[in-house]
Design an enzyme around this catalytic site. Structure first.
Site, PDB file in Angstrom:
ATOM      1  NE  ARG A 221      -4.236  -1.438   0.210  1.00  0.00           N
ATOM      2  CZ  ARG A 221      -4.435  -2.403  -0.697  1.00  0.00           C
ATOM      3  NH1 ARG A 221      -3.554  -2.588  -1.657  1.00  0.00           N
ATOM      4  NH2 ARG A 221      -5.504  -3.165  -0.650  1.00  0.00           N
ATOM      5  CG  HIS A 269      -3.031  -0.325  -6.957  1.00  0.00           C
ATOM      6  ND1 HIS A 269      -3.410   0.301  -5.804  1.00  0.00           N
ATOM      7  CD2 HIS A 269      -3.116  -1.661  -6.679  1.00  0.00           C
ATOM      8  CE1 HIS A 269      -3.725  -0.602  -4.874  1.00  0.00           C
ATOM      9  NE2 HIS A 269      -3.544  -1.812  -5.397  1.00  0.00           N
TER      10      HIS A 269
HETATM   11  C1  GLV Z   1      -5.211  -4.854  -4.276  1.00  0.00           C
HETATM   12  O1  GLV Z   1      -4.574  -3.905  -3.996  1.00  0.00           O
HETATM   13  C2  GLV Z   1      -5.821  -5.790  -3.346  1.00  0.00           C
HETATM   14  O2  GLV Z   1      -5.871  -5.531  -2.134  1.00  0.00           O
HETATM   15  O3  GLV Z   1      -6.290  -6.845  -3.838  1.00  0.00           O
END
Ligand code: GLV
Length: 306
Positions: A221, A269
């Site tokens: 994160r 991401h």
């Molecule tokens: C992505 O970031 C997840 O938590 O699957």
């Protein structure tokens, strides 16, 4: 009894298609058009509006639409007693491991350097491999698989985590031994869950304890990394580069210094995106178990935060 999808800003169609493929009779309501809130027993969440769940009086189960649950736990209005489950899925794990292996191999075999050399027509055969020892912070389903695959490929691997683990299959360092863990490795992979313990863990103090020139991979994160510490850590040589997939603000703002930083490789991401077809069977299974009052799959330990 219906299932609500609460994932504002994302197209719910892929989820509706995948869930109805596996359970044609399922009653699905989609936020913001939940017109029978009293029927909702299970909610699938991704970045839901905080506080919204209090409008669902008969909600019995929350499922994350991904592996992480920090986006759910950060909503303090969610009752403690409401169970939360998350996605643990082979496809998600496979994608994550492939991404990290790609980052490790790129550092080890320096593809970025050769691409730059190609641009300048430079033929430089010196140092074709950087010896690599990889440390993975967070050794759950994802981190454990990364360790297994890298170890199979012949890289020395080391794990770090916040709990004590006896007889872990690789050298393992609990939180009090962070310094010793960092002294072993020159690639640092963050796959920790985001909790109050782990927020901001990737900071200048930690980077100072790394071997000079360590390469950082953050696929957990954005809030794990103190972003303003990264460029100083590169300038001071604690780190030689970083591969980042997550950021404190997403999408990464155009004014962010990381965009122009050659030593930082960015992806948006995408390291491991939940595949609705792959994840739907476990969601349906939990919905069935909820109906039948049976033990749920992949339950989150709320005090631990993952
Ligand atoms: C992505 O970031 C997840 O938590 O699957």
């Amino acid at each position: 009894m219906s299932l609500a999808i609460i994932s504002p800003g994302r197209n719910p169609k892929v989820w509706i298609d995948a869930l109805t493929f596996h359970e044609p009779e399922i009653d699905i309501q989609v936020y913001p058009d939940i017109d029978r809130p009293e029927d909702v027993k299970m909610a699938l969440l991704w970045q839901h509006p905080p506080g919204y769940l209090s409008t669902l009086p008969n909600l019995k189960l929350i499922s994350s639409l991904g592996a992480g649950v920090d986006h759910i736990l950060s909503d303090s209005s969610i009752p403690e007693a409401l169970p939360i489950v998350r996605i643990v899925d082979e496809k998600l794990t496979w994608s994550m491991t492939n991404y990290v292996v790609m980052g490790v191999l790129n550092f080890h075999r320096q593809i970025t350097r050769y691409q730059a050399d190609q641009q300048r027509k430079v033929w430089d055969m010196s140092k074709p491999e950087i010896p690599v020892k990889v440390g993975v912070m967070g050794v759950g389903a994802l981190g454990g698989d990364v360790l297994d695959k890298l170890s199979y490929m012949g890289f020395p691997v080391f794990g770090f985590g916040f709990s004590e683990k006896r007889d872990f299959r690789y050298p393992y360092f609990p939180k009090d031994e962070l310094k010793d863990f960092l002294a072993e490795i020159n690639v640092l992979v963050c796959l920790l869950p985001l909790t109050p313990d782990t927020e901001n863990i990737l900071n200048l103090e930690l980077f100072k304890k790394c071997k000079p020139g360590t390469f950082l991979i953050n696929v957990a994160r954005g809030k794990h990394l103190v972003e303003e510490d990264l460029i100083p850590a590169l300038d001071q040589g604690y780190l030689s580069g970083a591969l980042l997939d997550v950021y404190r603000t997403e999408p990464l703002p155009a004014s962010h210094p990381f965009w122009d930083e050659k030593r930082v490789q960015l992806t948006p991401h995408i390291a491991s995106v939940t595949n609705p077809q792959a994840a739907s069977p476990q969601i349906i299974e939990n919905f069935r178990r909820l109906k039948a009052n049976l033990p749920l799959l992949n339950v989150v330990n709320r005090p631990k935060g993952y």
